[in-house]
Design a protein around this motif. Structure first.
Motif, PDB file in Angstrom:
ATOM      1  N   GLY A   1       0.891  -1.259  -0.065  1.00 18.11           N
ATOM      2  CA  GLY A   1       0.053  -0.071  -0.090  1.00 18.11           C
ATOM      3  C   GLY A   1       0.660   1.171   0.166  1.00 18.11           C
ATOM      4  N   MET A   2       0.409   2.401  -0.207  1.00 18.15           N
ATOM      5  CA  MET A   2       0.672   3.651  -0.282  1.00 18.15           C
ATOM      6  C   MET A   2       0.038   4.747   0.695  1.00 18.15           C
ATOM      7  SD  MET A   2       2.565   5.507  -3.676  1.00 18.15           S
ATOM      8  CE  MET A   2       0.699   5.629  -4.273  1.00 18.15           C
ATOM      9  N   ARG A   3       0.602   5.334   1.641  1.00 14.79           N
ATOM     10  CA  ARG A   3       0.119   6.070   2.434  1.00 14.79           C
ATOM     11  C   ARG A   3       0.071   7.414   1.708  1.00 14.79           C
ATOM     12  NH1 ARG A   3       3.135   3.768   6.459  1.00 14.79           N
ATOM     13  NH2 ARG A   3       4.789   4.728   5.849  1.00 14.79           N
ATOM     14  N   PRO A   4      -1.182   8.008   1.412  1.00 16.22           N
ATOM     15  CA  PRO A   4      -1.353   9.392   0.711  1.00 16.22           C
ATOM     16  C   PRO A   4      -1.036  10.421   1.721  1.00 16.22           C
ATOM     17  CG  PRO A   4      -3.558   8.517   1.526  1.00 16.22           C
ATOM     18  CD  PRO A   4      -2.457   7.323   1.776  1.00 16.22           C
ATOM     19  N   SER A   5      -0.850  11.482   1.453  1.00 21.56           N
ATOM     20  CA  SER A   5      -0.578  12.889   2.181  1.00 21.56           C
ATOM     21  C   SER A   5      -1.763  13.326   2.603  1.00 21.56           C
ATOM     22  CB  SER A   5       0.430  13.760   1.447  1.00 21.56           C
ATOM     23  OG  SER A   5       1.825  13.377   1.062  1.00 21.56           O
ATOM     24  N   TYR A   6      -1.682  13.983   3.828  1.00 23.27           N
ATOM     25  CA  TYR A   6      -2.712  14.873   4.214  1.00 23.27           C
ATOM     26  C   TYR A   6      -3.358  16.219   3.673  1.00 23.27           C
ATOM     27  CZ  TYR A   6      -6.288  16.462   7.791  1.00 23.27           C
ATOM     28  OH  TYR A   6      -7.473  16.677   8.404  1.00 23.27           O
ATOM     29  N   PRO A   7      -4.356  16.415   3.022  1.00 22.64           N
ATOM     30  CA  PRO A   7      -5.591  15.566   3.387  1.00 22.64           C
ATOM     31  C   PRO A   7      -5.569  14.572   2.207  1.00 22.64           C
ATOM     32  CG  PRO A   7      -5.942  17.441   2.245  1.00 22.64           C
ATOM     33  CD  PRO A   7      -4.588  17.580   2.663  1.00 22.64           C
ATOM     34  N   SER A   8      -6.183  13.478   2.448  1.00 23.18           N
ATOM     35  CA  SER A   8      -6.105  12.230   1.378  1.00 23.18           C
ATOM     36  C   SER A   8      -7.199  12.462   0.431  1.00 23.18           C
ATOM     37  CB  SER A   8      -6.490  10.946   2.243  1.00 23.18           C
ATOM     38  OG  SER A   8      -7.673  10.912   2.894  1.00 23.18           O
TER      39      SER A   8
ATOM     40  N   GLY B   1     -19.371   6.158  -0.930  1.00 25.78           N
ATOM     41  CA  GLY B   1     -18.080   6.011  -0.505  1.00 25.78           C
ATOM     42  C   GLY B   1     -17.568   7.454  -0.350  1.00 25.78           C
ATOM     43  N   SER B   2     -16.496   7.284   0.414  1.00 27.48           N
ATOM     44  CA  SER B   2     -15.806   8.709   0.559  1.00 27.48           C
ATOM     45  C   SER B   2     -14.216   8.562   0.819  1.00 27.48           C
ATOM     46  CB  SER B   2     -16.237   9.717   1.952  1.00 27.48           C
ATOM     47  OG  SER B   2     -17.584  10.267   1.262  1.00 27.48           O
ATOM     48  N   HIS B   3     -13.310   9.423   0.844  1.00 27.98           N
ATOM     49  CA  HIS B   3     -11.945   9.341   1.104  1.00 27.98           C
ATOM     50  C   HIS B   3     -11.696  10.786   2.049  1.00 27.98           C
ATOM     51  CE1 HIS B   3     -11.200  11.711  -2.450  1.00 27.98           C
ATOM     52  NE2 HIS B   3     -12.090  10.910  -3.283  1.00 27.98           N
ATOM     53  N   GLY B   4     -10.611  10.998   2.225  1.00 28.03           N
ATOM     54  CA  GLY B   4     -10.416  12.382   3.063  1.00 28.03           C
ATOM     55  C   GLY B   4     -10.304  12.073   4.278  1.00 28.03           C
ATOM     56  N   PHE B   5     -10.373  10.913   4.619  1.00 33.44           N
ATOM     57  CA  PHE B   5     -10.161  10.480   5.993  1.00 33.44           C
ATOM     58  C   PHE B   5      -8.641  10.462   6.420  1.00 33.44           C
ATOM     59  CE2 PHE B   5     -14.110   8.495   4.855  1.00 33.44           C
ATOM     60  CZ  PHE B   5     -14.857   9.629   5.494  1.00 33.44           C
ATOM     61  N   ASP B   6      -8.382  10.008   7.689  1.00 31.82           N
ATOM     62  CA  ASP B   6      -6.866  10.002   8.201  1.00 31.82           C
ATOM     63  C   ASP B   6      -5.993   9.312   7.292  1.00 31.82           C
ATOM     64  OD1 ASP B   6      -4.555   9.547   9.555  1.00 31.82           O
ATOM     65  OD2 ASP B   6      -5.447   9.315  11.672  1.00 31.82           O
ATOM     66  N   PRO B   7      -4.929   9.660   6.700  1.00 30.40           N
ATOM     67  CA  PRO B   7      -4.152   9.146   5.725  1.00 30.40           C
ATOM     68  C   PRO B   7      -3.621   7.773   6.342  1.00 30.40           C
ATOM     69  CG  PRO B   7      -3.368  10.875   6.098  1.00 30.40           C
ATOM     70  CD  PRO B   7      -4.498  11.083   6.683  1.00 30.40           C
ATOM     71  N   GLY B   8      -3.423   7.683   7.719  1.00 31.77           N
ATOM     72  CA  GLY B   8      -2.878   6.698   8.451  1.00 31.77           C
ATOM     73  C   GLY B   8      -3.693   5.415   8.367  1.00 31.77           C
ATOM     74  N   LEU B   9      -5.220   5.452   8.186  1.00 33.81           N
ATOM     75  CA  LEU B   9      -6.007   4.241   8.235  1.00 33.81           C
ATOM     76  C   LEU B   9      -5.955   3.370   6.944  1.00 33.81           C
ATOM     77  CD1 LEU B   9      -9.331   6.401   9.179  1.00 33.81           C
ATOM     78  CD2 LEU B   9      -7.882   5.012  10.468  1.00 33.81           C
TER      79      LEU B   9
END
Length: 409
Positions: free
Chosen positions: A64-71, A344-352
């Motif tokens: 996986g790849m962690r997005p930057s904040y905000p996701s 569906g949504s994204h934009g949540f904590d990128p560490g999840l």
């Protein structure tokens, strides 16, 4: 005789200067960067996405790849091609406010095409400075003249164009004669993101979108193979973020968080930002800061350190993060959500784990059958510059992440 010698020397000097000013591209593998917006790593399976799965099996795949904040889409697409966190390149949200430039949104074509919003140096600018040819299809930021430079080929975003048309367009670019072929190509697919928002990431509609994009990428690969370009091309496939399910009714009204009299909401959705109005600063802090039902708010200077966010002037004074599976929207949109189905949504904590993006790489620069652990998406830009044999601009990432999977070509 001396005159002839002088002419020969002068001619040789001109040839050498011409060679020095034009890069030798014949030995440089073309680089293709593909984004499938919203594609989760677990969705790349032999059944639903056989072409991507084959590229992953015979190349490199990340857990996986962690997005930057905000996701979110625009901040992370621009991070992928600059190696800068959104807090550093300035595209801090899909919706922003700037004192001098005014309002930015992804649907505002004038703002999207205004280079003043886009900081840093994307790959196509670094490549252009080195004399390489670039072609970009729909990548966020490519419509703007940034630092006076655009990709050599680019097109205004047109959501109506099919996945097959996009793939065929890029395949034609990459199979041109060496004299015109781009050295760097980037392209963008949006339909997985759209279907996942409208119906949920586990819906039949999202699955259909994934299959169709996989088929388009398969067609692209087939055209490269037919022209003996596939094994000579480095291909990097990414997404910008993952996805989470949002159950019906899981939305709150932004107006219930704080009144419009007290603060201006510069962004809504999952990362909700507020600029207190004059005279209401204390009330806004008292009403917003801290833990609430389904969300939490911070002063921009006190956000979690691993988000690397809050120093840019476009980040409003108060930032609220929704819990996964919840949105904050204007009241009229909340009313419509009450009768809508799953979304569906994204934009949540990128560490999840649910926010993790995808990464696949294939080509002469990569080993076969390799897997990488989860890494930060800021590392993609220095990898791209390394593949192009160019010095990266200052960035927040490191190409060392990929040392174990590079073949040394």
């Amino acid at each position: 005789m001396r005159s002839l010698q002088i002419l020969l020397v002068a001619g040789l000097t001109l040839v050498l200067c011409a060679c020095a000013s034009r890069p030798v591209t014949a030995s440089r593998a073309p680089l293709l960067l593909i984004s499938v917006d919203g594609l989760r790593p677990g969705d790349i399976t032999p059944n639903s996405m056989p072409n991507l799965s084959q590229l992953a099996t015979t190349g490199v795949r990340a857990e996986g790849m962690r997005p930057s904040y905000p996701s979110l889409t625009f901040p992370n697409h621009y991070t992928l091609v600059t190696g800068l966190r959104p807090d550093h390149h300035g595209v801090t949200h899909n919706s922003m406010w700037d004192v001098e430039l005014g309002e930015f949104s992804v649907s505002n074509r004038n703002a999207v095409g205004d280079g003043r919003w886009w900081g840093g140096e994307p790959v196509w600018i670094g490549a252009d400075k080195a004399g390489l040819r670039t072609a970009v299809l729909y990548w966020p930021g490519s419509e703007a003249e940034i630092g006076g430079v655009r990709p050599h080929r680019w097109q205004p975003y047109d959501e109506s164009t099919s996945d097959a048309w996009r793939a065929n367009t890029v395949a034609k670019w990459l199979t041109e004669a060496t004299s015109t072929r781009p050295d760097f190509v980037a392209m963008y697919f949006n339909r997985v993101d759209s279907a996942s928002h409208d119906h949920g990431p586990n819906s039949a509609q999202a699955d259909t979108a994934r299959r169709e994009i996989d088929s388009a990428i398969g067609q692209l690969v087939g055209q490269l193979q037919a022209r003996n370009m596939f094994e000579r091309t480095n291909i990097v496939i990414v997404s910008d973020h993952g996805f989470a399910d949002v159950s019906p009714g899981h939305a709150i009204a932004v107006e219930d968080m704080i009144s419009i009299q007290a603060a201006r909401a510069d962004s809504t959705g999952q990362v909700v930002t507020f600029a207190p109005n004059a005279g209401f600063e204390a009330e806004a802090r008292r009403r917003l800061l801290g833990r609430h039902h389904h969300y939490q708010c911070w002063n921009k200077t006190e956000l979690p350190a691993d988000w690397h966010y809050g120093t840019h002037p476009r980040v409003p004074p108060i930032v609220c993060q929704m819990d996964m599976g919840w949105d904050a929207l204007p009241r009229d949109q909340v009313a419509r959500r009450m009768t809508a189905g799953p979304r569906g949504s994204h934009g949540f904590d990128p560490g999840l784990p649910q926010m993790r993006a995808s990464f696949i790489a294939h080509g002469p620069a990569f080993k076969s059958g390799m897997q990488l652990p989860v890494f930060d998406n800021v590392d993609v830009y220095p990898l791209l510059m390394k593949l192009l044999r160019l010095k990266p601009a200052p960035n927040d990432g490191s190409a060392r992440t990929f040392d174990a999977v590079l073949s040394g070509h």
